[in-house]
Design a protein around this motif. Structure first.
Motif, PDB file in Angstrom:
ATOM      1  N   THR A   1       0.830  -1.204   0.000  1.00 44.52           N
ATOM      2  CA  THR A   1       0.000   0.000   0.000  1.00 44.52           C
ATOM      3  C   THR A   1       0.861   1.250   0.000  1.00 44.52           C
ATOM      4  N   ILE A   2       1.936   1.242   0.766  1.00 43.78           N
ATOM      5  CA  ILE A   2       2.795   2.417   0.861  1.00 43.78           C
ATOM      6  C   ILE A   2       3.407   2.755  -0.486  1.00 43.78           C
TER       7      ILE A   2
ATOM      8  N   ALA B   1       4.977  10.550  -3.976  1.00 42.06           N
ATOM      9  CA  ALA B   1       5.852  11.407  -3.174  1.00 42.06           C
ATOM     10  C   ALA B   1       5.165  12.729  -2.860  1.00 42.06           C
ATOM     11  N   GLU B   2       4.376  13.241  -3.791  1.00 43.29           N
ATOM     12  CA  GLU B   2       3.653  14.495  -3.568  1.00 43.29           C
ATOM     13  C   GLU B   2       2.636  14.354  -2.444  1.00 43.29           C
ATOM     14  N   THR B   3       1.943  13.228  -2.413  1.00 41.66           N
ATOM     15  CA  THR B   3       0.952  12.988  -1.360  1.00 41.66           C
ATOM     16  C   THR B   3       1.639  12.841  -0.014  1.00 41.66           C
ATOM     17  N   VAL B   4       2.745  12.138   0.025  1.00 41.22           N
ATOM     18  CA  VAL B   4       3.502  11.984   1.267  1.00 41.22           C
ATOM     19  C   VAL B   4       3.959  13.347   1.768  1.00 41.22           C
TER      20      VAL B   4
ATOM     21  N   GLU C   1       3.414  17.782   5.605  1.00 42.53           N
ATOM     22  CA  GLU C   1       3.190  19.207   5.848  1.00 42.53           C
ATOM     23  C   GLU C   1       1.983  19.438   6.757  1.00 42.53           C
ATOM     24  N   GLN C   2       0.879  18.759   6.465  1.00 37.30           N
ATOM     25  CA  GLN C   2      -0.329  18.891   7.299  1.00 37.30           C
ATOM     26  C   GLN C   2      -0.050  18.439   8.725  1.00 37.30           C
TER      27      GLN C   2
ATOM     28  N   ILE D   1      -2.597  10.831  10.100  1.00 34.70           N
ATOM     29  CA  ILE D   1      -3.407   9.907   9.290  1.00 34.70           C
ATOM     30  C   ILE D   1      -4.478   9.248  10.166  1.00 34.70           C
ATOM     31  N   ILE D   2      -4.092   8.823  11.361  1.00 32.25           N
ATOM     32  CA  ILE D   2      -5.074   8.213  12.273  1.00 32.25           C
ATOM     33  C   ILE D   2      -6.169   9.209  12.624  1.00 32.25           C
TER      34      ILE D   2
END
Length: 81
Positions: A4-5, A10-13, A18-19, A31-32
């Motif tokens: 899944t990873i 890379a952009e999403t990661v 950042e968030q 994420i949790i």
């Protein structure tokens, strides 16, 4: 083997990182926090629950003892002798 990873760009990661940093969380904690809460059973996320609780807390009280813009010395020091 395709995990899944490997499916996360890379952009999403980078956006997740950042968030998470903006919120003072690790990427895992972030994420949790955005996943639905299984215990609640209603599909809401912990973050949505938190925001809802804060909105409710911030609502102006409707009771007669609500803040009127000032407190007297008696109000402030009522429990001091």
């Amino acid at each position: 083997m395709n995990t899944t990873i490997d499916q996360i760009s890379a952009e999403t990661v980078a956006r997740i990182r950042e968030q998470a940093l903006d919120m003072g969380l690790s990427a895992d904690e972030y994420i949790i926090s955005i996943l639905p809460d299984k215990k609640a059973g209603d599909g809401s996320t912990k973050w949505e629950d938190f925001k809802s609780d804060m909105d409710e807390f911030a609502e102006e009280p409707t009771g007669s003892d609500s803040y009127q813009g000032t407190y007297s010395r008696g109000d402030i020091y009522f429990d001091h002798d």
